[in-house]
Each structure stands twice: as structure tokens, then as C-alpha cells.
Design an enzyme around this catalytic site. Structure first.
Site, PDB file in Angstrom:
ATOM      1  N   TYR A 146       5.893  -6.570   4.052  1.00  0.00           N
ATOM      2  CA  TYR A 146       5.409  -7.974   3.412  1.00  0.00           C
ATOM      3  C   TYR A 146       6.596  -8.891   2.803  1.00  0.00           C
ATOM      4  O   TYR A 146       6.888  -9.810   2.700  1.00  0.00           O
ATOM      5  CB  TYR A 146       4.114  -7.834   2.489  1.00  0.00           C
ATOM      6  CG  TYR A 146       3.070  -7.758   3.147  1.00  0.00           C
ATOM      7  CD1 TYR A 146       2.617  -6.770   4.455  1.00  0.00           C
ATOM      8  CD2 TYR A 146       1.907  -8.611   2.841  1.00  0.00           C
ATOM      9  CE1 TYR A 146       1.528  -6.799   4.823  1.00  0.00           C
ATOM     10  CE2 TYR A 146       0.564  -8.598   3.559  1.00  0.00           C
ATOM     11  CZ  TYR A 146       0.356  -7.445   4.346  1.00  0.00           C
ATOM     12  OH  TYR A 146      -0.894  -7.510   5.224  1.00  0.00           O
ATOM     13  N   LYS A 195       4.371   7.323   8.102  1.00  0.00           N
ATOM     14  CA  LYS A 195       4.799   7.503   9.181  1.00  0.00           C
ATOM     15  C   LYS A 195       6.006   8.086   9.386  1.00  0.00           C
ATOM     16  O   LYS A 195       6.905   7.189   9.778  1.00  0.00           O
ATOM     17  CB  LYS A 195       4.655   5.896   9.855  1.00  0.00           C
ATOM     18  CG  LYS A 195       5.038   5.848  11.268  1.00  0.00           C
ATOM     19  CD  LYS A 195       3.637   6.520  12.207  1.00  0.00           C
ATOM     20  CE  LYS A 195       4.137   6.269  13.701  1.00  0.00           C
ATOM     21  NZ  LYS A 195       3.252   6.737  14.431  1.00  0.00           N
ATOM     22  N   ASP A 227      -1.583   6.903  11.686  1.00  0.00           N
ATOM     23  CA  ASP A 227      -2.418   6.708  13.002  1.00  0.00           C
ATOM     24  C   ASP A 227      -3.390   7.684  13.202  1.00  0.00           C
ATOM     25  O   ASP A 227      -4.898   7.254  13.498  1.00  0.00           O
ATOM     26  CB  ASP A 227      -1.700   6.567  14.460  1.00  0.00           C
ATOM     27  CG  ASP A 227      -0.477   7.876  14.458  1.00  0.00           C
ATOM     28  OD1 ASP A 227      -0.396   8.477  13.283  1.00  0.00           O
ATOM     29  OD2 ASP A 227       0.019   7.813  15.492  1.00  0.00           O
ATOM     30  N   ASP A 251      -3.160  -2.657   4.102  1.00  0.00           N
ATOM     31  CA  ASP A 251      -3.987  -3.747   4.675  1.00  0.00           C
ATOM     32  C   ASP A 251      -5.025  -3.181   5.971  1.00  0.00           C
ATOM     33  O   ASP A 251      -5.962  -3.730   5.641  1.00  0.00           O
ATOM     34  CB  ASP A 251      -2.884  -4.958   5.193  1.00  0.00           C
ATOM     35  CG  ASP A 251      -3.556  -6.096   5.475  1.00  0.00           C
ATOM     36  OD1 ASP A 251      -4.547  -6.371   5.094  1.00  0.00           O
ATOM     37  OD2 ASP A 251      -3.392  -6.554   6.706  1.00  0.00           O
ATOM     38  N   ASP A 255      -9.175  -2.674   5.622  1.00  0.00           N
ATOM     39  CA  ASP A 255     -10.268  -3.298   6.532  1.00  0.00           C
ATOM     40  C   ASP A 255     -11.149  -2.452   7.370  1.00  0.00           C
ATOM     41  O   ASP A 255     -12.042  -2.432   7.484  1.00  0.00           O
ATOM     42  CB  ASP A 255      -9.707  -4.245   7.376  1.00  0.00           C
ATOM     43  CG  ASP A 255      -9.424  -5.702   6.495  1.00  0.00           C
ATOM     44  OD1 ASP A 255      -9.644  -5.903   5.529  1.00  0.00           O
ATOM     45  OD2 ASP A 255      -9.647  -6.946   7.292  1.00  0.00           O
TER      46      ASP A 255
END
Ligand code: NAD
Ligand code: IPM
Ligand code: MN
Length: 368
Positions: A146, A195, A227, A251, A255
Site C-alpha cells: 500500500y 508468501k 493462499d 485486507d 474480508d
């Protein structure tokens, strides 16, 4: 009597609707406890942009700086409406990210919580939800993809873009410490989500984790690739307690947390900076699809108030009362439409707020 200044940033879409309920709750909390809240409502987001040309006006910055805590609603416009604002002035880039940077709220706590009694809200099968879902996503909030360098231009006659996932070791260490400290106070289990099979940033992240871990021998660390974590959240969410991760991973997975609970309306959050400077907001957005209808679920906003009472003002018992009050409204079969399952009694945003007030008023006042 303790006095606290709270900057209120209702924002866009459903923000003002759910903020109204939060303010009702704050006023009742003030009557029940030896505290006085000075509430200062200021413009933030698209609403501020259209009024002043700036989504984060100077007066709002000042109000946030001077506040003991900031309570934010939601910001943002629909995909089409967003086009009315230049990209760099849109509420996400022009207000929300600058707010996070300004207060340096590097640690974002996103609880994903559904007690057994409310398991029917989850789209997951009852045997998957088991004794209930109770995990904490800790998302790094002021670095990573970000906030890295960005450039857009033309190379070899083609439009191209480059945005970097940047961290230094201090930024990584400080969020990992928050992860370990939180795990230490809970089930002593920390899932490190990364990751490292592709991203060098995750390799450094994991190196720092190895350096921090020996200070927390009581905390078990489990590593999971991001993942795989997405799948595991659906198939076996109860294996998790505290999960720590990079900004963008957090983020997306938070959700998904809302998804496994049954609605983003069940997702409050706390954004903590150094010296406990903090702001509180629902994890979700301005829900343009339901804005203005009085049907948004205010749990995420009132839950953010509960987190503020606990984490910024030390009103831990009253925060517990507030969680209990919200749970009792659901348990009595009342819900906003996002959570409706057969047999539930549908109520509006304001009616949900009123019922929470009724329930809170009935719970014993915290001892002084
Ligand atoms: P969203 O979170 O606003 O909505 C996704 C879905 O969840 C919608 O169907 C919405 O109706 C539902 N929903 C969300 N909160 C709800 C609630 N409290 N009660 C009932 N239903 C609820 O995501 P989006 O539609 O992708 O984004 C809309 C805007 O919000 C965008 O401009 C985005 O940038 C912005 N946004 C802001 C924040 C923030 O203020 N922190 C967070 C996420 C997105
Ligand atoms: C969130 C939101 C924000 C984010 C957007 C609105 C900038 O999605 O708080 O989760 O991506 O952090
Ligand atoms: Mn998000």
C-alpha cells in the site's frame, strides 16, 4: 471523572447511518460510567472532498491530532461515482491512507468472532463452525504494498505501472511483536501468514520472525502460505487463534473473515499506533448498494466503539457489557437484512441500535 476527546468521522455511504448508532451508545456509556466524552464531528472522505476539495481537510487533521481517540465510519464511493474525483484525491488515497500514516496506526486488529449461539449466521456448515469462530487477524497497516514507491508511465511505447512492496526490519518487527503479545494473552498460538515461496518481502518477514520468536517461548508459531490460509479459513477456521500478516494479505483475508461469519457487518476493527494513539472503524466499506436505506448492520460500528472503550479508555467491563448487549439482540432473533435467515425478525439500523441501548441499560453498571 475522566474526560476524553473523540473525533467522529462519519464519512460516506452507510458511514453516517451507523455512526448515529455509535453516538447513541457513547451517550449511554457516559451516563453509566464516570467518564465524559467530548464528541467532535468532522468531515472526512468523499463528503469532505465535495464540500472543500480535500477528502482530509486541515481542520479534520487537527481534530484527529487533538483527539484521545478517533472513531471513523466508512468512506468511499461506488465504482462509477468514484470517477467524479481525481484518483489521488479519492477518499481511499486522499483521506484513509493519509489518516493511517498520520497516526502511524501500524497494527490493525480485526476480530473474526461468532459465538456458537449465532453460528446460524455463518454460511459454513455447523460442524465446521463447531464451538464458534474466534480468531484475531492482525494486519500490518502502514507499510507493504500500500505504501511502497509507485510509478506509472510509458516504457517501450506501452503504458506500464510499478508499485513496490516495501518494508524495513523495524516495521516488520513491530507488527510481529504485536502478533506475539496478542497470542500470549489468548490461546498462545500464532499463525504467521506469508508468501515466502515467491516474495522476498516474506523471506525477510520470516527471518525477523525467527529473531522475535525466542522472546516468546510460550507461543507456538505455525507458518501458512497466504493462499492456503484462504482455503483453511473456510474449511477449518477453528484451527486459528491469532493470525499476523502483511497489509494487503490482511485486507483480503479479513474480508474473507466477514464472509465466514455471514456478513461484513459483523467486522469491527481497531487501528493502533505507538503510545496507544488509535482510531477505530468497521473493516468494511461504505456499502453504496444499501446506503440511505436505514438497513445497514451497525454491529461493526458499535463493536468498534467497544474496542475503543477497552483499548483506548480502559473501560473493559463496559466493553464486555456492550458485546453482550449486541449478542443478546441477535440471540432474541432480531437482525438487519444482511444476516437474515429464515425465522429472524428484520429490523432497521436504528432499531438495532435502540435494542442494544435497551440491553446495555439493563446490564449492571461497572464498579467504579
Ligand atoms: P463494502 O464493504 O462497502 O461492501 C461489500 C458488501 O458488503 C456490500 O454488499 C455491502 O452492502 C455489504 N456490507 C458492508 N458493510 C455492511 C453492513 N454494515 N451492513 C450490511 N451490509 C454491509 O465493499 P465495496 O462495495 O467493495 O466498497 C464500497 C466502497 O467502500 C469503495 O469505495 C471502497 O473503497 C470503500 N471501502 C472503504 C473502507 C473503509 O472506510 N475503511 C473499507 C472498505 C472499502
Ligand atoms: C479496508 C479498506 C481499505 C484498505 C481501502 C478503503 C483503502 O478496504 O480498510 O480494509 O484497503 O485498507
Ligand atoms: Mn478492505
Amino acid at each position: 471523572m475522566k474526560q476524553y476527546k473523540i473525533a467522529l468521522l462519519p464519512g460516506d455511504g452507510i458511514g453516517p447511518e451507523i455512526m448515529k448508532e455509535a453516538v447513541k451508545v457513547l451517550k449511554l456509556v457516559q451516563e453509566r460510567n464516570p467518564v465524559a466524552f467530548e464528541l467532535n464531528e468532522v468531515p472526512f472522505g468523499a463528503v469532505a472532498y465535495f464540500a472543500t476539495g480535500d477528502a482530509f481537510p486541515e481542520a479534520t487533521k487537527l481534530a484527529c491530532d487533538q483527539a484521545d481517540a478517533v472513531l471513523k465510519g466508512t468512506i468511499g464511493l461506488s465504482h462509477e461515482e468514484s470517477k467524479k474525483i481525481p484518483v489521488d484525491k479519492q477518499p481511499e488515497r486522499g483521506a484513509l491512507l493519509p489518516l493511517r500514516k498520520r497516526l502511524n496506526t501500524y497494527a490493525n486488529f480485526r476480530p473474526v468472532y461468532l459465538p456458537k449461539e449465532l453460528a446460524h449466521f455463518s454460511p459454513l456448515r455447523p460442524e465446521v463452525v463447531g464451538e464458534g469462530i474466534d480468531l484475531m487477524i492482525i494486519r500490518e497497516l502502514v507499510g507493504g504494498l500500500y505504501f511502497g514507491q509507485k510509478e506509472r508511465g510509458i516504457k517501450n511505447g506501452k503504458r506500464f505501472v510499478n508499485e513496490m512492496l516495501e518494508y524495513d526490519e523495524d516495521q516488520i518487527r513491530q507488527i510481529l511483536i504485536v502478533g506475539f503479545e496478542t497470542a500470549k494473552k489468548r490461546r498462545k498460538l500464532l499463525h504467521n501468514i506469508h508468501k515466502s515461496n515467491v516474495l522476498l518481502s516474506s523471506v525477510l518477514w520470516n527471518e525477523i520472525l525467527e529473531e522475535v520468536a525466542p522472546s516468546y517461548p510460550e507461543v507456538e508459531v505455525r507458518h501458512m502460505l497466504v493462499d492456503a490460509a484462504a482455503t483453511a479459513l473456510c474449511l477449518n477456521p477453528c484451527q486459528f487463534d491469532v493470525m499476523v500478516m502483511e497489509n494487503m494479505f490482511g485486507d483480503i483475508l479479513s474480508d474473507q473473515g466477514g464472509g465466514i461469519l455471514g456478513s461484513l457487518g459483523l467486522m469491527p476493527s481497531a487501528c493502533m499506533g505507538p503510545n496507544r494513539k488509535a482510531y477505530y472503524e468497521p473493516s468494511h466499506g461504505s456499502a453504496p448498494d444499501i446506503a440511505g436505506q436505514g438497513i445497514a448492520n451497525p454491529y461493526s460500528m458499535i463493536g468498534s466503539v467497544a474496542m475503543m472503550l477497552d483499548m483506548s479508555f480502559g473501560l473493559t467491563e463496559e466493553a464486555q457489557n456492550l458485546w453482550g448487549a449486541m449478542k443478546s439482540v441477535f440471540a432474541a432473533g432480531f437482525t438487519t437484512p444482511d444476516l437474515k435467515r429464515g425465522g429472524d425478525k428484520l429490523i432497521s439500523t436504528a432499531a438495532f441500535g435502540d435494542k442494544v441501548l435497551e440491553a446495555l441499560a439493563k446490564s449492571p453498571k461497572p464498579k467504579v
